[in-house]
Design a protein around this motif. Structure first.
Motif, PDB file in Angstrom:
ATOM      1  N   ARG A 124    -102.872 -32.131 -24.018  1.00 23.34           N
ATOM      2  CA  ARG A 124    -103.836 -32.239 -22.908  1.00 23.34           C
ATOM      3  C   ARG A 124    -103.151 -32.026 -21.566  1.00 23.34           C
ATOM      4  N   ARG A 125    -101.937 -32.565 -21.430  1.00 26.15           N
ATOM      5  CA  ARG A 125    -101.186 -32.374 -20.180  1.00 26.15           C
ATOM      6  C   ARG A 125    -100.882 -30.890 -19.969  1.00 26.15           C
ATOM      7  N   LEU A 126    -100.501 -30.209 -21.055  1.00 26.73           N
ATOM      8  CA  LEU A 126    -100.205 -28.776 -20.943  1.00 26.73           C
ATOM      9  C   LEU A 126    -101.472 -27.979 -20.637  1.00 26.73           C
ATOM     10  N   ALA A 127    -102.614 -28.428 -21.175  1.00 28.43           N
ATOM     11  CA  ALA A 127    -103.876 -27.729 -20.941  1.00 28.43           C
ATOM     12  C   ALA A 127    -104.330 -27.854 -19.491  1.00 28.43           C
ATOM     13  N   GLU A 128    -103.719 -28.756 -18.733  1.00 26.12           N
ATOM     14  CA  GLU A 128    -103.988 -28.821 -17.295  1.00 26.12           C
ATOM     15  C   GLU A 128    -103.282 -27.697 -16.554  1.00 26.12           C
ATOM     16  N   ARG A 129    -102.268 -27.092 -17.225  1.00 25.29           N
ATOM     17  CA  ARG A 129    -101.501 -26.008 -16.611  1.00 25.29           C
ATOM     18  C   ARG A 129    -101.909 -24.641 -17.143  1.00 25.29           C
ATOM     19  N   ALA A 130    -102.611 -24.604 -18.267  1.00 26.11           N
ATOM     20  CA  ALA A 130    -103.028 -23.356 -18.896  1.00 26.11           C
ATOM     21  C   ALA A 130    -104.504 -23.455 -19.248  1.00 26.11           C
ATOM     22  N   ALA A 131    -105.098 -22.322 -19.618  1.00 26.33           N
ATOM     23  CA  ALA A 131    -106.501 -22.357 -20.024  1.00 26.33           C
ATOM     24  C   ALA A 131    -106.698 -23.218 -21.266  1.00 26.33           C
ATOM     25  N   SER A 132    -105.714 -23.205 -22.149  1.00 23.08           N
ATOM     26  CA  SER A 132    -105.693 -24.076 -23.326  1.00 23.08           C
ATOM     27  C   SER A 132    -104.254 -24.159 -23.805  1.00 23.08           C
ATOM     28  N   ALA A 133    -103.975 -25.106 -24.693  1.00 21.24           N
ATOM     29  CA  ALA A 133    -102.597 -25.308 -25.140  1.00 21.24           C
ATOM     30  C   ALA A 133    -102.563 -25.699 -26.602  1.00 21.24           C
ATOM     31  N   VAL A 134    -101.490 -25.275 -27.281  1.00 21.24           N
ATOM     32  CA  VAL A 134    -101.234 -25.643 -28.673  1.00 21.24           C
ATOM     33  C   VAL A 134     -99.780 -26.066 -28.780  1.00 21.24           C
ATOM     34  N   ILE A 135     -99.536 -27.196 -29.436  1.00 24.23           N
ATOM     35  CA  ILE A 135     -98.167 -27.623 -29.726  1.00 24.23           C
ATOM     36  C   ILE A 135     -97.997 -27.641 -31.236  1.00 24.23           C
ATOM     37  N   THR A 136     -97.024 -26.883 -31.742  1.00 18.66           N
ATOM     38  CA  THR A 136     -96.728 -26.916 -33.167  1.00 18.66           C
ATOM     39  C   THR A 136     -95.772 -28.067 -33.459  1.00 18.66           C
ATOM     40  N   LEU A 137     -95.983 -28.720 -34.608  1.00 16.08           N
ATOM     41  CA  LEU A 137     -95.249 -29.945 -34.933  1.00 16.08           C
ATOM     42  C   LEU A 137     -94.480 -29.839 -36.241  1.00 16.08           C
ATOM     43  N   GLY A 138     -94.128 -28.628 -36.646  1.00 13.96           N
ATOM     44  CA  GLY A 138     -93.396 -28.471 -37.899  1.00 13.96           C
ATOM     45  C   GLY A 138     -94.215 -28.970 -39.076  1.00 13.96           C
ATOM     46  N   GLY A 139     -93.615 -29.823 -39.890  1.00 11.28           N
ATOM     47  CA  GLY A 139     -94.287 -30.332 -41.082  1.00 11.28           C
ATOM     48  C   GLY A 139     -95.481 -31.209 -40.803  1.00 11.28           C
ATOM     49  N   ALA A 140     -95.663 -31.622 -39.545  1.00 10.74           N
ATOM     50  CA  ALA A 140     -96.817 -32.458 -39.192  1.00 10.74           C
ATOM     51  C   ALA A 140     -98.032 -31.647 -38.782  1.00 10.74           C
ATOM     52  N   GLY A 141     -97.900 -30.319 -38.693  1.00 10.22           N
ATOM     53  CA  GLY A 141     -99.045 -29.495 -38.338  1.00 10.22           C
ATOM     54  C   GLY A 141     -99.018 -29.045 -36.890  1.00 10.22           C
TER      55      GLY A 141
END
Length: 328
Positions: free
Chosen positions: A217-234
């Motif tokens: 959500r913090r990153l989505a304040e800087r971009a139109a949308s944001a995705v964080i990959t978490l390795g084995g957690a998805g």
């Protein structure tokens, strides 16, 4: 997205990025400073984050065009042949005589984790004007323009800004982490990073924010949308106040995580080009990345659409996932 009769025609995935020859070393541990270690074996694969993402999207059924540069050498010729064999349009791959094809040296540990050293070579010959012209010619309002951090910032910026002017949606995978102007990050839809890259952008570890979803959500304040990959957690995604965590399905054995993030981005771009929303695209991308880590190599591990579907069916039947099966 254009339509022919009653059939929806997916938009083009235009990948602007790096092309490397990968040398993958199987080892029991990484050498410490001053230490020499013997490795198990050395194999050669086509790679580079840009080429990886292009191949991943093409195997999943995407209509893919690649913009990049290789040297006038055997490695460059090999990469172009491999891209074409996957159905990727290579008309906008520049062959340069001023630098050799990029190289990546990948050390893979027994648990599948890896360490990578990249020599950019021809990738750093990409210039803004040529990149902008290519994107202007290839992209339109139905396109997805995909970029990574392995090309010069001026070329990256030109591709992002030109893509947006063409009406395309820009997927910016900021890997490896590269400092970019705030106004450029705002054009990313989505900005895709892993936890290390997210921490570099936010100035604090993801764990310190309470949850990966909050970090997204913090990153989505800087971009139109944001995705964080978490390795084995998805992965987690956020757009404005919306967002969700997408857990990864279980796997039998992790064989090699090399290029799994690129498989994720290829899956994400493919579904976005088909008109799906971000939640569906992230869910599919997690499935793609999960299949990839059960196979050895980067591109060699990337699944077809049928592989992803079969992996899901196998889990429902309680079968062993795709670990150990030959890649397509």
């Amino acid at each position: 997205m254009p339509a022919r009769g009653d059939k929806i025609v997916p938009g083009t995935v235009v990948v602007v990025g790096s092309a490397n020859q990968d040398y993958v070393i199987a080892c029991t541990a990484l050498p410490r400073p001053g230490e020499t270690r013997l490795a198990g074996r050395l194999r050669r694969f086509p790679g580079g984050k840009g080429v990886n993402q292009a191949v991943a999207a093409a195997r999943l059924g995407g209509a893919v065009r690649f913009v990049g540069a290789v040297g006038d050498d055997s490695d460059g010729a090999f990469l172009i042949r491999e891209l074409r064999s996957e159905g990727v349009d290579t008309s906008d791959v520049e062959i340069t005589t001023v630098a050799r094809t990029g190289l990546a040296f990948v050390s893979v540990l027994p648990d599948g984790e890896n360490a990578i050293t990249v020599v950019p070579g021809a990738n750093f010959t990409l210039v803004a004007d040529r990149t902008a012209r290519a994107v202007r010619r290839l992209a339109d309002a139905s396109s997805i323009v995909v970029l990574q951090g392995e090309i010069p910032v001026p070329a990256l910026r030109a591709a992002v800004e030109t893509g947006v002017r063409c009406g395309a949606r820009v997927v910016l995978n900021l890997a490896p982490y590269t400092e970019l102007p705030a106004e450029l990050l705002r054009l990313a839809d989505p900005l895709v990073v892993n936890e290390v890259e997210a921490a570099a952008l936010l100035g604090t570890p993801v764990a310190a924010l309470g949850s990966p979803t909050e970090a997204a959500r913090r990153l989505a304040e800087r971009a139109a949308s944001a995705v964080i990959t978490l390795g084995g957690a998805g992965a987690v995604w956020a757009r404005g106040r919306d967002g969700a965590a997408v857990p990864a399905p279980p796997v039998g054995q992790v064989l090699d995580t090399t290029g799994a993030g690129d498989a994720f981005v290829g899956g994400l771009a493919t579904l976005l080009a088909e008109g799906h929303d971000l939640d569906a695209a992230v869910s599919f991308a997690v499935e793609v990345g999960t299949v990839a880590i059960t196979r050895v190599g980067a591109q060699a591990s990337y699944p077809s659409r049928a592989d992803v579907v079969e992996a899901g069916r196998g889990r429902k039947r309680g079968e062993e996932p795709l670990a150990g099966r030959k890649s397509s």
